[in-house]
Design a protein around this motif. Structure first.
Motif, mmCIF file in Angstrom:
data_model
loop_
_atom_site.group_PDB
_atom_site.id
_atom_site.type_symbol
_atom_site.label_atom_id
_atom_site.label_comp_id
_atom_site.label_asym_id
_atom_site.label_seq_id
_atom_site.Cartn_x
_atom_site.Cartn_y
_atom_site.Cartn_z
ATOM 1 N N SER A 211 -2.716 0.523 -1.079
ATOM 2 C CA SER A 211 -2.829 1.045 -2.440
ATOM 3 C C SER A 211 -1.868 0.307 -3.366
ATOM 4 O O SER A 211 -0.893 -0.298 -2.929
ATOM 5 N N ARG A 212 -2.162 0.384 -4.661
ATOM 6 C CA ARG A 212 -1.320 -0.279 -5.664
ATOM 7 C C ARG A 212 -1.381 0.524 -6.954
ATOM 8 O O ARG A 212 -2.462 0.944 -7.389
ATOM 9 N N PHE B 195 -4.277 4.504 -9.483
ATOM 10 C CA PHE B 195 -3.959 3.692 -8.314
ATOM 11 C C PHE B 195 -5.206 2.953 -7.854
ATOM 12 O O PHE B 195 -6.299 3.533 -7.802
ATOM 13 N N HIS C 211 8.986 3.772 -8.639
ATOM 14 C CA HIS C 211 8.675 2.335 -8.665
ATOM 15 C C HIS C 211 9.888 1.510 -8.264
ATOM 16 O O HIS C 211 9.782 0.561 -7.461
ATOM 17 N N HIS D 246 3.182 4.574 -4.684
ATOM 18 C CA HIS D 246 1.972 4.130 -3.985
ATOM 19 C C HIS D 246 1.320 5.319 -3.303
ATOM 20 O O HIS D 246 1.924 6.405 -3.194
#
Length: 306
Positions: free
Chosen positions: A239-240, A255, A228, A234
């Motif tokens: 994407s998150r 995700f 991170h 990711h």
């Protein structure tokens, strides 16, 4: 004037009763196996099937001496959420469910008890609930602990009814209702080099990957924090990282994804993420201030499923 309520029972019982209930709850919690599938190659998939996969089946790799020439199929959920049933055939086939009405203190041992029940039950019988006994067979005593599950993921519950059999109207209505509510799901085929079990689901407005991981929670959380802080947490463009939850002793990173992406499009980004994560797990570098902040932030977004 009304009578004095000084001697009336208080809501929730008296103090002794409340203490007894609290002790009983603590004893039950102490007996609960917090990592019931530990030591099994299929641990991550078993957790996924139990917690969030809607519809999937797999014939279980029984150890020699368990099966009386009768195969057993593991299912996410059986009709009526029963623990087990036996379907007629040549030979009869046992079914055991992992999403059940009544959960015991050790889901793995309960599964073992259900598997053994199917070996002697009559075709057509079902078992509404099963609870293992202390000292009884463990799941690793009943199935091959080194074998992975050969999963079939379904997008409906038509498999509840044997092929060639017409269900009665009530069962047909139940299957149709369940079919309308099911969310399309798939297990990403990431190859033998990747770790854990990554499951895709289309939730409508967005899709998700829920990746059940077998690593120690503290080590995994630190590795996620390192990624991170360095911009690597990711699964590719769009994407998150949404957060994580812990269940059955394992941590499950989640995700958010573009719902227009097909699961096959996520395979390469997922493999790349797994490689980055493995490198972060292997790192013995001192944590930086940014990594510590990331870890604190990631921990604050954790939830626990019981």
């Amino acid at each position: 004037m009304g009578k004095s309520k000084r001697n009336s029972p208080k809501p929730g019982g008296n103090r002794a009763e409340r203490l007894a209930e609290r002790r009983a709850a603590l004893e039950q919690a102490a007996q609960t196996n917090t990592r019931p599938f530990e030591g099994l190659a299929a641990e991550c998939d078993l957790v996924a099937l139990r917690e969030f996969v809607p519809s999937a089946t797999a014939e279980l790799p029984l150890v020699p001496g368990v099966a009386a020439e009768r195969p057993v199929v593991l299912a996410t959920v059986l009709p009526g959420a029963v623990s087990a049933l036996v379907r007629a055939g040549e030979p009869p086939t046992g079914y055991v469910g992992v999403q059940v009405q009544h959960q015991g203190a050790d889901p793995g041992a309960d599964l073992a008890a259900g598997i053994l029940w199917t070996q002697s039950a009559e075709p057509g019988d079902s078992l509404s609930s099963v609870e293992s006994v202390a000292g009884g067979p463990r799941l690793a005593d009943v199935i091959d602990p080194a074998a992975a599950l050969d999963l079939t993921v379904h997008q409906d519950f038509d498999w509840w009814v044997p092929e060639g059999v017409d269900p009665d109207p009530q069962v047909a209505a139940t299957i149709e209702q369940a079919k309308q509510a099911i969310m399309p799901s798939a297990r990403l085929a990431l190859g033998a080099e990747t770790v854990g079990a990554a499951w895709w689901v289309d939730a409508g407005d967005k899709a998700h990957i829920r990746w059940v991981r077998p690593e120690d929670e503290d080590a995994l959380m630190l590795a996620l924090a390192r990624l991170h802080a360095n911009g690597g947490l990711h699964l590719g463009e769009g994407s998150r990282f949404a957060g994580s939850f812990r269940t059955h002793g394992l941590l499950v990173p989640v995700f958010d994804l573009d719902p227009e992406q097909h699961p096959d499009e996520l395979v390469a980004p997922a493999i790349e993420f797994d490689a980055r994560l493995a490198e972060a797990l292997a790192s013995d570098e001192p944590t930086t201030a940014a990594e510590r902040r990331s870890r604190d932030g990631l921990r604050s977004r954790q939830v626990t499923l019981r």
